[in-house]
Scaffold this active site. Structure first.
Site, PDB file in Angstrom:
ATOM      1  N   ASP A   1      37.614  79.905  25.581  1.00  0.00           N
ATOM      2  CA  ASP A   1      38.459  79.331  25.817  1.00  0.00           C
ATOM      3  C   ASP A   1      38.957  79.071  27.569  1.00  0.00           C
ATOM      4  OD1 ASP A   1      40.214  77.019  24.745  1.00  0.00           O
ATOM      5  OD2 ASP A   1      42.157  78.120  26.874  1.00  0.00           O
TER       6      ASP A   1
ATOM      7  N   GLU B   1      26.621  95.778  20.600  1.00  0.00           N
ATOM      8  CA  GLU B   1      27.279  97.165  19.733  1.00  0.00           C
ATOM      9  C   GLU B   1      27.186  95.942  18.307  1.00  0.00           C
ATOM     10  OE1 GLU B   1      30.631  99.250  20.978  1.00  0.00           O
ATOM     11  OE2 GLU B   1      30.393  98.853  22.835  1.00  0.00           O
TER      12      GLU B   1
HETATM   13  C1  GLC Z   1      40.671  74.019  26.413  1.00  0.00           C
HETATM   14  C2  GLC Z   1      41.137  73.483  25.343  1.00  0.00           C
HETATM   15  C3  GLC Z   1      42.540  73.036  25.144  1.00  0.00           C
HETATM   16  C4  GLC Z   1      43.406  73.779  25.577  1.00  0.00           C
HETATM   17  C5  GLC Z   1      43.277  74.083  26.815  1.00  0.00           C
HETATM   18  C6  GLC Z   1      43.983  75.500  27.979  1.00  0.00           C
HETATM   19  O1  GLC Z   1      40.596  73.280  27.318  1.00  0.00           O
HETATM   20  O2  GLC Z   1      39.708  73.060  25.178  1.00  0.00           O
HETATM   21  O3  GLC Z   1      42.314  72.419  24.210  1.00  0.00           O
HETATM   22  O4  GLC Z   1      44.634  72.545  25.908  1.00  0.00           O
HETATM   23  O5  GLC Z   1      42.064  74.426  27.223  1.00  0.00           O
HETATM   24  O6  GLC Z   1      43.967  76.171  26.686  1.00  0.00           O
END
Ligand code: GLC
Ligand code: MG
Length: 558
Positions: free
Chosen positions: A212, A261
Site C-alpha cells: 500500500d 529467502e
Molecule cells: C491506498 C489504498 C486506499 C487507501 C490508502 C491509504 O491508496 O488503496 O484504499 O485509502 O492507500 O491507506
C-alpha cells in the site's frame, strides 16, 4: 540465498490476479459485512473463472476508519472478518484449488489505535515513542501546521495533539485520514517491525504482498513545503516531497532479499511483491521493479488512459518499454477499490475525462450504462491479450457498474467528510457483489442489509444469472482467461499493426501461432482482416464486421 528459477517464466510474470475486497465479497454470518469464511466458501468461483491468484485487501485488526487500511495490529484478523484460523483456512483452501494468495501490507501508516501510536500520544515530545511517527512542532506560535502538505482525502495532512498536561501540543503527519498517522521510515525499529510482519504472513503460507502507498514511505529531509499546483497523480511524483523519494528503494531491496529467502529451489513458488505506487513518469515507476527490487508495480497510467486509440497505443508502448528496460513484466489494471469502475468510467459522455477517486453522485451526469459496459468488455479483452500480468477487481467479471446513485448518508469513505462533501469518494465501487438474484442481499450473505445498499440493476448481473449465459460478461471473462492461459498470451511478444487511426491492433507472437488482436475505437463497424478466424469477441459481430467499441482475438484460418 542463491536460487535459480526452474521455469522459463515464473508464475508472476503473466499471472492474472483477482482483487477481493473482503468487506464486499461474501458475508458468512449475516452482519452485512463480508468476511474470511465467506470468501473461503466462494473460492470455487475464482477457480472456475480461471485466475491464478487472489489479492485480499486488508482484513487486519482495525477500527475501519479507512475500511481496514488503518491497521491497529498487523498480525491479527479483525473480528469483523474472522480469526487467524479463518485466514489459515482461506489460504489452505485457495492452495487446494490451485490459487495463490497475495495479502495487503500497509507500511506507510498505522491506525491511531495501534499500540505504537497510543504510546506516542501518552509520551512527551522528543520521546522514542513519538520518534516512530512524524511528530513536529507547529509553525509560528505552534498553532500552524509544520508544512503545507494536503491529505489525500482532503484538508491538511497534519493534526494537532493535546499533551498530557492538557496544553495544545505537537502535530503529527497523516498523508491520509487523521486516524492514519504516518510512520517514520528513518527509524530502524520501523523497518524491523514491518519486515517481521512480512515474515509472519509468509510463514503462514501467503504467496506475496501488495504494498500500500509504496511510494510514500520516505519523505524528503526536513519535510519542506510542497508545490500545491502539482497534481499528485499526473505530475512527476519525485518533485513532491512526500512521494517517490530515493530512499524508498533501499527498503524494497531489503524486502526482496527477505522474500527470496522463501523461494524453493526447483519450484515455481516465488513469493512476490507488487507496489501500489502512483508514480510518474514511467521511468521513475520502473525503478521499483529493477531486478533486485519488487516483482511488479501497478500500471496506473494504463488505468488513467482515455478510451482513444492513439492514447492507448502510446500508453501500452511506453509502459512495455519502461518495464522491459529493467527486465520486469508489465502489469495491467482497469479497476480497483479506489477508482470508479471501468464499466462506468468509460460510459461517461466524454470518456476522455477520467474520474478517478472522486466518485459519481446521484446529482452528477450519469454514465451511459450500455456504452460503458460495451467499452469495458472491449477494454478488458484488449488488456488480457497484452504481455505481462493483469489485475482484475471483484465484480468486473460481472460487468458491474459503479453505484452512482448511493444516498449520501450511507457513504463511509473518509474522503466524503474530509473534502467537506466536495468529493463523493470511493464507496461506489465497493458495493457488495451479487451472487444469486433471488436471495436476500443478492446472495452476498444471509442478512438483508449489506453495509452499502446494492443498486436495483445488480440483480440481473448476479453470478447465477450470468453463469452459462453465452453472451454474458461472466462467460466472456471465462473464455478470455481460458484462451489467454492456453495460448500463454502473457509471455508473448507484441508487434503493432497499422490498420486505421481509431483501431488498436497488434499481433501476439509465440508458441501455438499468432494471435491477432483488433479493437475498434471508431464510430463505424470495420472489416476483419482476411484469412483469420475468431477466437473470441467482446460482443456480437455485425454481419462479420467488428462494431465500434469492441475487441476481437483472431487466429490464422485453416
Ligand atoms: C491506498 C489504498 C486506499 C487507501 C490508502 C491509504 O491508496 O488503496 O484504499 O485509502 O492507500 O491507506
Ligand atoms: Mg460478516
Amino acid at each position: 540465498m542463491d536460487r535459480t528459477t526452474p521455469v522459463a517464466h515464473p508464475w508472476w510474470r503473466d499471472a492474472v490476479i483477482y482483487q477481493v475486497y473482503p468487506r464486499s465479497w461474501a458475508d458468512s454470518d449475516g452482519d452485512g459485512i463480508g468476511d474470511l469464511p465467506g470468501i473461503t466458501s466462494r473460492l470455487e468461483h475464482l477457480a472456475a473463472l480461471g485466475v491464478d491468484a487472489l489479492w485480499l485487501s486488508p482484513f487486519y485488526r482495525s477500527p475501519q476508519h479507512d475500511a481496514g487500511y488503518d491497521v491497529a495490529d498487523f498480525r491479527d484478523v479483525d473480528p469483523l472478518f474472522g480469526t487467524l484460523a479463518d485466514a489459515d483456512r482461506l489460504v489452505e483452501r485457495a492452495h487446494e484449488l490451485g490459487l495463490r494468495v497475495i495479502v495487503d501490507v500497509v507500511p506507510n501508516h498505522t491506525s491511531e489505535e495501534h499500540r505504537w501510536f497510543q504510546e506516542a500520544l501518552a509520551s512527551p515530545p522528543g520521546s522514542a515513542a513519538r520518534a516512530r511517527y512524524l511528530f513536529r512542532d507547529g509553525r509560528g506560535d505552534g498553532s500552524e501546521p509544520p508544512n503545507n502538505w494536503p491529505s489525500m482525502f482532503g484538508g491538511p495532512a497534519w493534526s494537532r495533539v493535546t499533551e498530557a498536561d492538557g496544553s495544545a501540543g505537537q502535530w503529527y503527519l497523516h498523508l491520509f485520514d487523521a486516524s492514519q498517522p504516518d510512520l517514520d521510515w528513518n527509524r530502524p525499529e520501523v523497518r524491523e517491525e514491518l519486515e517481521s510482519v512480512l515474515r509472519f504472513w509468509l510463514d503462514r503460507g501467503v504467496d506475496g504482498f501488495r504494498i500500500d502507498v509504496a511510494h510514500g514511505l520516505v519523505k524528503a529531509p526536513g519535510l519542506p513545503d510542497t508545490d500545491l499546483t502539482l497534481d499528485p497523480l499526473r505530475d512527476p511524483t519525485g518533485l513532491q516531497p512526500m512521494w517517490d523519494q530515493p530512499g524508498v528503494h533501499d527498503i524494497y531491496r531489503s524486502w526482496r532479499r527477505l522474500v527470496d529467502e522463501y523461494a524453493v529451489e526447483g519450484e515455481d513458488a516465488d513469493r512476490v511483491l507488487c507496489a501500489e505506487a502512483w508514480v510518474e513518469p514511467a521511468e521513475a515507476l520502473a525503478r521499483y521493479v529493477r531486478p533486485d527490487e519488487l516483482h511488479q508495480s501497478f500500471n496506473f497510467s494504463f488505468l488513467l488512459t482515455p478510451w482513444r486509440a492513439d492514447a492507448l497505443r502510446t500508453s501500452i508502448t511506453e509502459s512495455l518499454a519502461q518495464a522491459g528496460a529493467v527486465g520486469a513484466p508489465q502489469t495491467w489494471v482497469l479497476s480497483n477499490h479506489d477508482v470508479v469502475r471501468h464499466a462506468s468510467r468509460l460510459g461517461r459522455a466524454d470518456a476522455t475525462e477520467v474520474v478517478v477517486t472522486t466518485g459519481i453522485g446521484a446529482d452528477d451526469p450519469q454514465p451511459d450504462a450500455a456504452l460503458g459496459l460495451r467499452r469495458a468488455r472491449a477494454a478488458t479483452a484488449l488488456m488480457l491479450a497484452l504481455p505481462g500480468s493483469a489485475y482484475l477487481y471483484q465484480g468486473e467479471e460481472l460487468g458491474l457498474p459503479d453505484a452512482t446513485r448511493l444516498p449520501d448518508d450511507v457513504r463511509q469513505d473518509p474522503t466524503w467528510e474530509r473534502s467537506g462533501h466536495a468529493e463523493r469518494g470511493r464507496d461506489g465501487c465497493r458495493v457488495p457483489v451479487p451472487w444469486e438474484a433471488e436471495l436476500p442481499s443478492l446472495g452476498f450473505g444471509p442478512g438483508d442489509d449489506p453495509w452499502l445498499p446494492q443498486p436495483p440493476e445488480f440483480a440481473a448481473l448476479a453470478v447465477d444469472r450470468q453463469s452459462g449465459a453465452s453472451d454474458s460478461t461472466l462467460e466472456l471473462y471465462r473464455t478470455l482467461l481460458r484462451e489467454r492461459r492456453d495460448r500463454r498470451l502473457g509471455v508473448r511478444a507484441l508487434s503493432w499493426l497499422d490498420l486505421a487511426d481509431d483501431v488498436v491492433a497488434f499481433d501476439s507472437a509465440g508458441e501455438g501461432g499468432t494471435v491477432r488482436v483488433v479493437a475498434n475505437l471508431g464510430a463505424a463497424p470495420i472489416d476483419l482482416p482476411a484469412g483469420f478466424g475468431v477466437i473470441v469477441a467482446s460482443g456480437p459481430l455485425d454481419d462479420g464486421r467488428l462494431p465500434p467499441d469492441m475487441t476481437v482475438w483472431l487466429r490464422p484460418a485453416g
